[in-house]
Design a protein around this motif. Structure first.
Motif, short mmCIF file in Angstrom:
data_model
loop_
_atom_site.label_atom_id
_atom_site.label_comp_id
_atom_site.label_asym_id
_atom_site.label_seq_id
_atom_site.Cartn_x
_atom_site.Cartn_y
_atom_site.Cartn_z
N GLY A 70 0.82 -1.20 0.00
CA GLY A 70 0.00 0.00 0.00
C GLY A 70 0.85 1.25 0.00
N PRO A 71 0.28 2.40 -0.35
CA PRO A 71 1.06 3.64 -0.47
C PRO A 71 1.71 4.10 0.83
N LYS A 72 1.24 3.60 1.97
CA LYS A 72 1.84 3.99 3.25
C LYS A 72 2.83 2.94 3.77
N SER A 73 3.15 1.94 2.94
CA SER A 73 4.08 0.90 3.40
C SER A 73 5.46 1.46 3.66
N ARG A 74 5.92 2.39 2.84
CA ARG A 74 7.24 2.99 3.05
C ARG A 74 7.27 3.76 4.37
N GLU A 75 6.20 4.51 4.61
CA GLU A 75 6.12 5.31 5.84
C GLU A 75 6.14 4.41 7.06
N LEU A 76 5.46 3.28 6.99
CA LEU A 76 5.43 2.35 8.12
C LEU A 76 6.80 1.74 8.36
N LEU A 77 7.47 1.32 7.31
CA LEU A 77 8.78 0.70 7.47
C LEU A 77 9.80 1.69 8.05
N LYS A 78 9.68 2.93 7.69
CA LYS A 78 10.61 3.95 8.20
C LYS A 78 10.47 4.15 9.71
N VAL A 79 9.27 3.86 10.24
CA VAL A 79 9.07 3.96 11.68
C VAL A 79 9.85 2.88 12.41
N LEU A 80 9.99 1.71 11.78
CA LEU A 80 10.55 0.54 12.45
C LEU A 80 11.99 0.21 12.07
N SER A 81 12.49 0.83 11.01
CA SER A 81 13.80 0.45 10.52
C SER A 81 14.62 1.69 10.15
N PRO A 82 15.94 1.67 10.41
CA PRO A 82 16.79 2.79 10.01
C PRO A 82 17.18 2.75 8.53
N ALA A 83 16.77 1.69 7.80
CA ALA A 83 17.16 1.56 6.40
C ALA A 83 16.55 2.68 5.56
N ASP A 84 17.16 2.94 4.43
CA ASP A 84 16.69 3.95 3.49
C ASP A 84 15.77 3.26 2.48
N PHE A 85 14.49 3.60 2.49
CA PHE A 85 13.51 2.97 1.62
C PHE A 85 13.13 3.83 0.42
N SER A 86 13.90 4.82 0.13
CA SER A 86 13.60 5.71 -0.98
C SER A 86 13.80 4.99 -2.31
N ASN A 87 13.24 5.55 -3.36
CA ASN A 87 13.39 4.96 -4.69
C ASN A 87 14.85 4.89 -5.10
N GLU A 88 15.61 5.88 -4.72
CA GLU A 88 17.00 5.92 -5.11
C GLU A 88 17.80 4.82 -4.40
N ALA A 89 17.54 4.63 -3.12
CA ALA A 89 18.30 3.66 -2.34
C ALA A 89 17.71 2.26 -2.40
N PHE A 90 16.40 2.17 -2.65
CA PHE A 90 15.71 0.88 -2.57
C PHE A 90 14.71 0.80 -3.73
#
Length: 807
Positions: free
Chosen positions: A577-597
């Protein structure tokens, strides 16, 4: 070539092998031909089955029975008196209508009939409460023992040897390959063996670690005394709503049944001397069927019973027989577990098995009955005993869409099972796995009300789909199968098996198919490169043993490659879903951006206190990640996602929603939309083929030939019924152009994001299949004997450019 078992299946296989010129055939029968189950079968010869290929095999059998006697000189007792399938309810009538429409796809003769028509064709019937039915003029009946003897005689005429009173004591295996059999008279060596041992097959195979899940059950019928003035040449009559069938023979009526709660038999073993034996009568068990019969066919009430018969027949966990090369032993085949349709299936099964043995591959798409679909645990005797109480009756019960087994459940559970139940999950089953179909909501008890229309979970499923498009939804994908492939030759070997190029950077995901030499799709998988020498292959639950066997059999003996099934140790959650990136950022220090991931990337990340693998892919058409984790971390990961996701609108999603979402995106499902007879070019998957990669791939030459001939003549298209009140599509509904059948539906679902009834299907148009020709073609789909306008296009209905998954 050795055939084990002298029932109708074994004799048919031997007959068809000799027809192919394979004359060095030995058939070993423990006692006498037909002495197990065949001799007491009712001998019904019908052609309409649940799927296209099973119907085609049965259709071939009926056609063969018309010529077998003339060819062999052995009487078969074949009578082509037709059959009537009768409905007492509107729901049953729709089931019959959908089946009849499916039969039209391959030229099956069928006519709709009214209650008055039924009365004229079957005069003894009381049509009170009858809604209607269907007439199949090419159906009939046969004498099972006689037709088996005809197969046997034909086999002998072709050079086969048939050894009665020669029990096979053991299957011989050497180096993972078949070596022959050991009988009570000594060994017989062979490079190919096929087990056609009926209800003895499971135990014989189990001794060498081969899983053939089947269990015997008692099957009842009565034969009346002669009935004066009983019309001759009555069609076989099927009344599914009353669990009964009727057959006229020699002035008598045979009444048989497939009762809702069956009686398994032989659980502790079958007696060594079992031969032409019957089982004890159980009139109390049969009485409810007889009571309905006396009302439906009143003359039975005043007629004596000449024979009350009870005999065993073998049933499989899903009511489909077991056919093909077993995954555990190379060169060992099976044809058994016929679920009371062995007679009508025998010709097609014998022909298919013989060609499979000759060519080393199935002659057509046979996924429905391929033995590799079964799971090893399903040979568990307690499991089979409990499931058999249900499967016998399901032959005549309503074949509802999304119908779930009620027995032998809760076998395979994901680590999230209890948490999903707490959220109100209605559990469905696939390959023994419990997985949520839909969610009724926390604190609610889910239930399902079956129908061919919108079932009671329709709106709940719609809410899950909309939440996936608007917020974020969590799907349990633990049942997805995972293989680790590693070794210094892993890249070379796996790249030969995969049509796409998997020689990519570490951490990249490749979507690909595994093809056969004809270019057909044997598996539909993703491959993630974990390191220079290791890969993770992910496939669907029902293909676990099939795909593992395909992979193992295509690794050269001298290759340094090791394959391990890690499914049980690696559960997986899909966060979509469109908020999946936002949720993962709450729980993980990884970079989930399009450029990095970017899309198609997989890497290990910290999530909560756990270390997991996150893969950016989707099967629902939204931004999202699949999260793989060791089993011991699973509930921790789930709980952290659920807690952090609540403020973002996180909800649970089930597999009914997945089917809807993937349908809108045109994502194919193996064994429905693509299979071993469909090439990637026909299935619209040419983008996943790397023609020029070093070393080529299995099936490359077939695809190049198809391209050189101007491309495929048939194409998988996306279908939409524009009428808001249109029926739902499921499978095998005929597609028509100018009144002619030009294809059929492969799968369907309601698309909640689109707001329409959708499907996929293959088309073959005279002008070729292109976006232009589809726009001009006036297409109709036939559903339950009625026609509806349908739109078709090559691209998906939802987000055709894929912008949402790459957002």
């Amino acid at each position: 070539m050795i055939v084990v078992g002298g029932g109708i299946a074994g004799c048919s296989v031997a007959y068809h092998l000799t027809k192919l010129g394979i004359t060095d055939v030995v058939l070993c029968e423990r006692k006498q031909l037909t002495c197990g189950t065949t001799w007491h079968a009712a001998g019904l010869v019908t052609q309409l089955r649940a799927t296209r290929r099973m119907t085609e095999l049965a259709k071939y059998t009926g056609e063969l029975f018309q010529t077998l006697e003339a060819e062999t000189g052995q009487a078969t007792g074949f009578k082509k008196h037709g059959s009537l399938r009768v409905a007492n309810t509107e729901a049953r009538f729709e089931e019959l209508s959908r089946g009849a429409s499916m039969g039209r796809n391959f030229g099956l003769a069928v006519e709709q009939v009214t209650p008055d028509d039924i009365k004229k064709m079957w005069e003894p019937i009381n049509t009170e409460g009858v809604v209607g039915g269907y007439w199949f003029p090419n159906d009939g009946q046969v004498n099972p023992a006689d037709v088996t003897m005809a197969y046997a005689k034909g086999a002998r005429m072709g050079g086969a040897r048939i050894l009665e009173h020669t029990p096979v004591k053991r299957i011989l295996v050497e180096g993972g390959r078949i070596a022959g059999v050991e009988t009570d008279k000594g060994q017989i060596r062979a490079k190919r063996v096929i087990i056609c041992g009926g209800m003895w097959s499971r135990d014989l195979a189990a001794e060498i670690g081969v899983a053939l899940p089947l269990h015997a059950a008692e099957h009842f019928y009565i034969v009346t005394e002669p009935i004066p003035d009983l019309p001759k040449k009555l069609p076989v009559l099927f009344l599914g709503d009353e669990c009964a069938y009727y057959k006229e023979d020699a002035g008598k009526l045979l009444l048989g049944c497939f009762e809702p709660k069956a009686k398994p038999w032989g659980h502790d073993g079958i007696p060594e001397d079992f031969c032409f034996d019957s089982l004890p009568e159980d009139f109390d068990h049969f009485e409810p069927i007889l009571e309905m019969a006396t009302k439906r066919v009143p003359l039975i009430a005043n007629t004596g019973i000449q024979l009350f018969f009870n005999g065993p027949e073998s049933f499989t966990p899903d009511d489909r027989y077991l056919l093909g090369e077993v995954p555990e032993v190379d060169g060992l085949f099976c044809a058994c577990g016929f679920n009371s349709i062995g007679i009508l299936s025998s010709g097609g099964v014998g022909k298919a098995a013989a060609e499979w043995i000759r060519d080393g591959r199935p002659p057509m798409e046979l996924a429905d009955v391929d033995v590799r679909r079964m799971q090893s645990f399903q040979t568990n005797k307690k499991y089979l005993f409990d499931r058999t109480t249900e499967t016998l009756g399901l032959l005549f019960d309503m074949h509802w869409p999304y119908r779930q087994f009620a027995t032998a459940r809760d076998v395979r559970r994901s680590p999230f099972h209890d948490r999903l139940l707490a959220e109100g999950a209605f559990m469905t089953e696939a390959a023994g796995y419990e997985r949520p179909g839909f969610f009724a909501g926390k604190g609610k008890t889910p239930e399902i009300h079956y129908s061919y229309g919108r079932q009671n979970w329709f709106d709940l499923c719609g809410a899950e789909c909309h939440n996936t498009a608007e917020n974020v939804t969590l799907f349990d994908h633990s049942c997805f199968v995972k293989f680790e492939v590693e070794g210094r030759d892993a890249l070379r070997v796996l790249n030969r098996i995969c049509a796409n190029n998997i020689d990519v950077a570490v951490g990249r995901i490749v979507y690909t198919q595994w093809l056969n030499e004809q270019g057909g799709i044997e598996a539909d998988v993703t491959v993630t490169r974990l390191s220079e020498t290791s890969f993770l292959v992910v496939t669907i639950a029902v293909s676990q043993r099939r795909d593992f066997a395909w992979l193992r059999r295509h690794i050269p003996d001298d290759a340094h490659v090791f394959v391990k099934d890690v499914t049980s140790g690696m559960p997986m959650l899909a966060l979509m879903g469109p908020k999946s990136r936002e949720l993962l950022k709450v729980l993980s220090p990884a970079d989930f951006s399009n450029e990095a991931f970017p899309f198609g990337t997989s890497r290990e990340i910290d999530l909560g206190y756990a270390r997991v693998r996150a893969s950016r892919v989707t099967f629902v058409g939204e931004l999202g990640w699949e999260i793989y984790m060791p089993t011991e971390f699973a509930t921790h990961v789930y709980d952290r996602l659920a807690e952090a996701g609540a403020p973002l609108g996180l909800k649970q999603g089930g597999y009914f929603a997945i089917n809807s979402l993937r349908m809108e995106k045109g994502y194919r499902h193996w064994s429905h939309d693509i299979g071993e007879e469909d090439t990637p070019l026909e299935g619209g998957l040419g983008f996943a083929v790397a023609y020029d990669k070093p070393g080529g791939f299995i099936g490359r030459e077939a695809l190049l030939k198809q391209k050189e001939q101007g491309g495929p003549r048939r194409r998988l298209v996306q279908l939409m019924l524009p009428d808001k009140d249109a029926p739902l599509l499921y499978h095998h509904e005929p597609l028509r152009w100018n009144g002619e059948i030009v294809g059929s539906v492969t799968s369907g679902a309601y698309g909640h994001r689109i707001g329409a009834s959708l499907g996929m299907g293959y088309l073959s148009l005279p002008q070729g299949v292109s976006e232009a020709s589809l726009a001009e073609a006036a297409l109709e789909v036939e559903v339950a004997w009625k026609r509806y306008k349908v739109k078709a296009q090559l691209k998906p209905w939802y987000d055709p450019q894929g912008a949402r998954i790459k957002a």
